[in-house]
Design a protein around this motif. Structure first.
Motif, PDB file in Angstrom:
ATOM      1  N   ALA A  70       0.905  -1.131  -0.042  1.00 33.93           N
ATOM      2  CA  ALA A  70      -0.012   0.113   0.072  1.00 33.93           C
ATOM      3  C   ALA A  70       0.761   1.286   0.008  1.00 33.93           C
ATOM      4  CB  ALA A  70      -0.918   0.166   1.218  1.00 33.93           C
ATOM      5  N   ASN A  71       2.014   1.248   0.665  1.00 31.67           N
ATOM      6  CA  ASN A  71       2.808   2.359   0.728  1.00 31.67           C
ATOM      7  C   ASN A  71       3.773   2.580  -0.462  1.00 31.67           C
ATOM      8  OD1 ASN A  71       4.929   0.460   1.018  1.00 31.67           O
ATOM      9  ND2 ASN A  71       5.417   1.133   2.966  1.00 31.67           N
ATOM     10  N   GLY A  72       3.630   1.631  -1.483  1.00 27.50           N
ATOM     11  CA  GLY A  72       4.246   1.885  -2.692  1.00 27.50           C
ATOM     12  C   GLY A  72       5.686   0.852  -2.935  1.00 27.50           C
ATOM     13  N   ASP A  73       5.820   0.281  -1.816  1.00 24.43           N
ATOM     14  CA  ASP A  73       6.909  -0.535  -1.687  1.00 24.43           C
ATOM     15  C   ASP A  73       6.931  -1.892  -2.428  1.00 24.43           C
ATOM     16  OD1 ASP A  73       8.401   1.078  -0.264  1.00 24.43           O
ATOM     17  OD2 ASP A  73       8.111  -0.254   1.894  1.00 24.43           O
ATOM     18  N   PHE A  74       7.874  -2.381  -3.097  1.00 18.69           N
ATOM     19  CA  PHE A  74       7.784  -3.627  -3.928  1.00 18.69           C
ATOM     20  C   PHE A  74       7.580  -4.925  -3.320  1.00 18.69           C
ATOM     21  CE2 PHE A  74       9.688  -7.139  -6.172  1.00 18.69           C
ATOM     22  CZ  PHE A  74       9.527  -7.042  -7.331  1.00 18.69           C
ATOM     23  N   GLY A 132      -7.854   1.643  -9.084  1.00 19.14           N
ATOM     24  CA  GLY A 132      -8.116   3.113  -9.746  1.00 19.14           C
ATOM     25  C   GLY A 132      -7.176   4.266  -9.019  1.00 19.14           C
ATOM     26  N   LYS A 133      -6.420   3.792  -8.168  1.00 22.21           N
ATOM     27  CA  LYS A 133      -5.484   4.774  -7.322  1.00 22.21           C
ATOM     28  C   LYS A 133      -4.394   5.081  -7.990  1.00 22.21           C
ATOM     29  CE  LYS A 133      -4.634   4.289  -2.883  1.00 22.21           C
ATOM     30  NZ  LYS A 133      -4.579   3.334  -1.814  1.00 22.21           N
ATOM     31  N   GLU A 134      -3.963   6.411  -7.965  1.00 18.25           N
ATOM     32  CA  GLU A 134      -2.809   6.884  -8.804  1.00 18.25           C
ATOM     33  C   GLU A 134      -1.526   6.816  -8.148  1.00 18.25           C
ATOM     34  OE1 GLU A 134      -3.792   9.819 -11.893  1.00 18.25           O
ATOM     35  OE2 GLU A 134      -4.696  10.688 -10.238  1.00 18.25           O
ATOM     36  N   ILE A 135      -0.502   6.656  -8.767  1.00 21.78           N
ATOM     37  CA  ILE A 135       0.796   6.469  -8.194  1.00 21.78           C
ATOM     38  C   ILE A 135       1.821   7.028  -9.561  1.00 21.78           C
ATOM     39  CG2 ILE A 135       1.544   4.025  -9.084  1.00 21.78           C
ATOM     40  CD1 ILE A 135       2.527   3.684  -6.118  1.00 21.78           C
ATOM     41  N   SER A 136       2.920   7.257  -8.715  1.00 21.70           N
ATOM     42  CA  SER A 136       4.166   7.927 -10.091  1.00 21.70           C
ATOM     43  C   SER A 136       4.243   6.746 -11.075  1.00 21.70           C
ATOM     44  CB  SER A 136       5.299   8.335  -9.228  1.00 21.70           C
ATOM     45  OG  SER A 136       6.216   8.010  -9.889  1.00 21.70           O
ATOM     46  N   ALA A 137       4.203   7.067 -12.161  1.00 17.20           N
ATOM     47  CA  ALA A 137       4.486   5.984 -13.159  1.00 17.20           C
ATOM     48  C   ALA A 137       5.848   5.799 -13.174  1.00 17.20           C
ATOM     49  CB  ALA A 137       4.277   6.523 -14.630  1.00 17.20           C
ATOM     50  N   ARG A 138       6.761   6.539 -12.654  1.00 16.09           N
ATOM     51  CA  ARG A 138       8.154   6.422 -12.846  1.00 16.09           C
ATOM     52  C   ARG A 138       8.495   5.286 -11.814  1.00 16.09           C
ATOM     53  NH1 ARG A 138      12.072  11.162 -13.710  1.00 16.09           N
ATOM     54  NH2 ARG A 138      12.624  10.924 -11.561  1.00 16.09           N
ATOM     55  N   LEU A 139       7.909   5.413 -10.690  1.00 20.77           N
ATOM     56  CA  LEU A 139       8.153   4.364  -9.589  1.00 20.77           C
ATOM     57  C   LEU A 139       7.995   2.906  -9.957  1.00 20.77           C
ATOM     58  CD1 LEU A 139       9.100   4.114  -6.323  1.00 20.77           C
ATOM     59  CD2 LEU A 139       6.544   4.144  -6.144  1.00 20.77           C
ATOM     60  N   VAL A 140       6.681   2.797 -10.724  1.00 22.64           N
ATOM     61  CA  VAL A 140       6.309   1.583 -11.174  1.00 22.64           C
ATOM     62  C   VAL A 140       7.454   0.984 -12.192  1.00 22.64           C
ATOM     63  CG1 VAL A 140       4.474   0.239 -12.411  1.00 22.64           C
ATOM     64  CG2 VAL A 140       3.964   2.256 -10.602  1.00 22.64           C
ATOM     65  N   PHE A 141       7.820   1.933 -13.221  1.00 24.14           N
ATOM     66  CA  PHE A 141       8.961   1.249 -13.931  1.00 24.14           C
ATOM     67  C   PHE A 141      10.046   1.052 -13.482  1.00 24.14           C
ATOM     68  CE2 PHE A 141       7.242   1.755 -18.287  1.00 24.14           C
ATOM     69  CZ  PHE A 141       6.236   2.647 -18.206  1.00 24.14           C
TER      70      PHE A 141
END
Ligand SMILES: Nc1ncnc2c1ncn2[C@@H]1O[C@H](COP(=O)(O)OP(=O)(O)OP(=O)(O)O)[C@@H](O)[C@H]1O
Ligand SMILES: [Mg+2]
Length: 620
Positions: A102-106, A153-162
């Motif tokens: 949830a916090n964006g960690d892998f 549907g929640k947004e996140i930085s695209a760069r983080l995902v790549f």
């Protein structure tokens, strides 16, 4: 920022000397500049390993090759068998999907991410992403802050995902190297990384990928971007590739000089086409600019999905996605499997198993059974049958799912074979996962009867293996074609025929302020090592940095900076020494023969190198 209106008199003479003719100012690069221009800057002699990632829209994989290390001459390709759990989909590539906390960690990647997401008790606490590479193809306002949506549907930085994806592949690749028990130590500078990108991507998307790679720990100096169909063309040229022909299998020997061939990379997201010629020194020349569109295999899945959504209603489908993410994944897998099994010769209706959760939800919400609704009052009642959870679609509806993609591909290839530049072309080579599709194969062979349409045995891996070969020898491609017209904005004396709205007067002299200073024309061929030079001067005597906007157009004869062109970024020319005042001139050189736009600068009077960077991602 144009800054042109502010240009004082004495600078104007300097400006009008800028090369306005395409190809003027073309020079051979001296050897010592080669490293600067052709990334990576590391000398080839230091390279002990080339590691390539094919970051696909639907599937990704990686491979490596050790250089100069005995008993390790092969290309090693990562196998995903363990993660895939013995499913029937191919295992040399994993689904391009990533699961984050949830916090964006892998959390996980590929098959594992799919499994963990579908088995998770509370998927709302996790963030699942797939098919996100397409935003780099479509998004014209791409910037480092571009966001993408997870499955909730929640947004996140695209760069983080790549970045997470590249980092996972990089770390896993290094573990694979360790498992091979190679008796050599790899320092960062010994590894050349290659990441593949569609050739039809624009420059900002390439820079986005490069920045994500840097954040994943791959320094720019160690990274080459390889154009996907180009990588496949290298693989096909170099290998004695096993091919499927109409009737049986045969061998396609390595191409001899002067052979022209077309590579059609039929991926999940994009179809990317290139036409190449083998030169006498066996290097490759690109003979038409890279072209293609968003007609990959995913387009077919989306149409199947849309068909089901039309049937049950989009509100209900939205609820289904929200409440049953695991069942939603099952449905996507079912559609993928059914799509792959189709041959186009089917006699019967096509059967699709719908998830029980969807059927139940329909009944609960609408108060009637989906099968009754579908066959009595639904929009497609004549085209389908439904019993329990099994949906049977008529053949014509099924074939209709493929039609837009197939038609676009055929039309595009036809345009290319009719182009006088491709005269003498005989071989059309289909690569990429979608080239396994029997419906495409048949349509291509029927339409292009006078050509040899071939599909290499490892069509899905041609890009990945070719990327390794490209990393080993980037000079294997000797000429490329500029996909766009590139230029800067220029001020020059007003001429008859110039649009009156661009006229401006400086001290009583009429100037035209929006002239497109062409640096490279769309379709123009550039040798590797060839550069275009333009002069840049400051507009104020104490200026230490000069920004120059770069524009792009599809029109080879673009004359003015107008609505037909688009600003793609800014070159920042460093001019720290202000002693020359307004008389300072920097020669800015752009290499258009590389897979990426690349700039260098040199002060005209001191001959010193000057830093020029190009920012293609608007940071707003
Ligand atoms: N037998 C088959 N029949 C139909 N489609 C197939 C078959 N095998 C694979 N595909 C399709 O090929 C696509 C995947 O191809 P590939 O792995 O080359 O794409 P990618 O590299 O992920 O995408 P891109 O290159 O566009 O970024 C998927 O859409 C998949 O459904
Ligand atoms: Mg691909």
């Amino acid at each position: 920022m144009s800054g042109l209106e502010e240009i004082p008199d004495d600078v104007i003479s300097g400006l009008e000397e800028m090369s306005a003719e395409p190809g003027s100012g073309l020079e051979e690069l001296p050897d010592d500049v080669f490293e600067e221009r052709q990334r990576p800057v590391k000398e080839s002699s230091k390279i002990k390993m080339v590691a390539a990632m094919d970051f696909g829209t639907t599937y990704s994989g990686y491979a490596f090759k050790l250089i100069g290390i005995e008993n390790h001459e092969n290309i090693y390709v990562k196998s995903w068998n363990d993660e895939a759990g013995g499913g029937c989909l191919p295992s040399e590539k994993a689904p391009t999907c990533v699961l984050l906390e949830a916090n964006g960690d892998f959390k996980s990647f590929g098959y594992t991410a799919e499994r963990e997401f579908s088995e998770c008790e509370d998927p709302k606490n996790l963030r699942f992403f797939k098919h996100f590479k397409m935003i780099l193809h479509r998004d014209q306002g791409l910037c480092s802050k571009t966001t993408i949506k997870d499955s909730n549907g929640k947004e996140i930085s695209a760069r983080l995902v790549f970045t997470h994806c590249i980092k996972f592949m990089k770390d896993d690749l290094m573990k694979m190297v360790e498992r091979k028990k190679v008796d050599t130590e790899f320092k960062t500078e010994n590894i050349r990384w290659v990441i593949t990108v569609p050739a039809i991507w624009e420059e900002p998307a390439k820079q986005f990928m490069r920045e994500a790679a840097r954040e994943a720990g791959i320094e720019g100096d160690n990274l080459l971007l390889a154009l996907e169909p180009e990588a496949a063309s290298i693989y096909v040229k170099e290998m004695n590739v096993e091919v499927h022909t109409d009737m049986n299998q045969s061998r396609l020997s390595a191409f001899s000089p002067k052979t022209k061939y077309m590579i059609v990379d039929l991926g999940g997201g994009t179809v990317d086409v290139t036409v190449r010629e083998v030169l006498p020194d066996r290097s490759l020349k690109e003979i038409t600019k890279a072209s293609g569109g968003a007609w990959g295999g995913l387009h077919v899945n989306q149409r199947f999905y849309q068909f089901i959504e039309d049937l049950v209603g989009n509100k209900l489908m939205e609820k289904f996605r929200e409440q049953h993410p695991a069942a939603q994944l099952d449905l996507e897998r079912e559609l993928e499997q059914k799509k792959r099994n189709l041959t186009g010769d089917e006699q019967k209706r096509i059967l699709i198993n719908l998830p029980g959760e969807l059927i139940e939800l329909f009944e609960k919400t609408k108060g009637k059974s989906l099968s009754d609704f579908a066959t009595s009052s639904g929009r497609y009642r004549e085209k389908l049958e439904m019993k329990f959870e099994k949906l049977r679609m008529s053949l014509d509806v099924t074939m209709d799912m493929f039609k837009p993609a197939v038609d676009s591909i055929l039309r595009h290839v036809e345009e290319l074979v009719l182009d006088p530049l491709t005269k003498g072309l005989k071989n059309i080579i289909l690569v990429g996962g979608f080239s396994d599709c029997k419906i495409i194969q048949k349509a291509m062979r029927e339409k292009f009867k006078d050509f040899r349409v071939v599909i290499p045995q490892e069509a899905g891996l041609a890009v990945l293996q070719g990327a390794v070969l490209f990393g080993e020898n980037p000079l294997i491609v000797s000429e490329r074609v500029s996909p766009f017209t590139y230029g800067t904005r220029q001020l020059r004396y007003f001429l008859d025929g110039d649009p009156p709205e661009y006229r401006t007067e400086i001290d009583g002299t009429p100037f035209c302020k929006n002239v497109f200073n062409v640096l490279a024309r769309s379709g123009q061929t550039f040798r590797v090592g060839q550069r275009v030079t333009t002069e840049v001067s400051p507009v104020k005597p104490n200026q230490t940095v000069m920004p120059v906007n770069v524009y792009q157009s599809n029109n080879p004869d673009q004359m003015y900076v107008d609505d037909d062109c688009r600003e793609i970024g800014t070159m920042i020319v460093d001019m720290p020494d202000t002693t020359g005042g307004l008389d300072r001139i920097v020669d800015v050189s752009l290499a258009f023969g590389d897979p990426e736009l690349h700039v260098t600068g040199r002060d005209q009077s001191s001959k010193e190198k000057v830093s020029v960077t190009i920012d293609l991602l608007k940071n707003n």
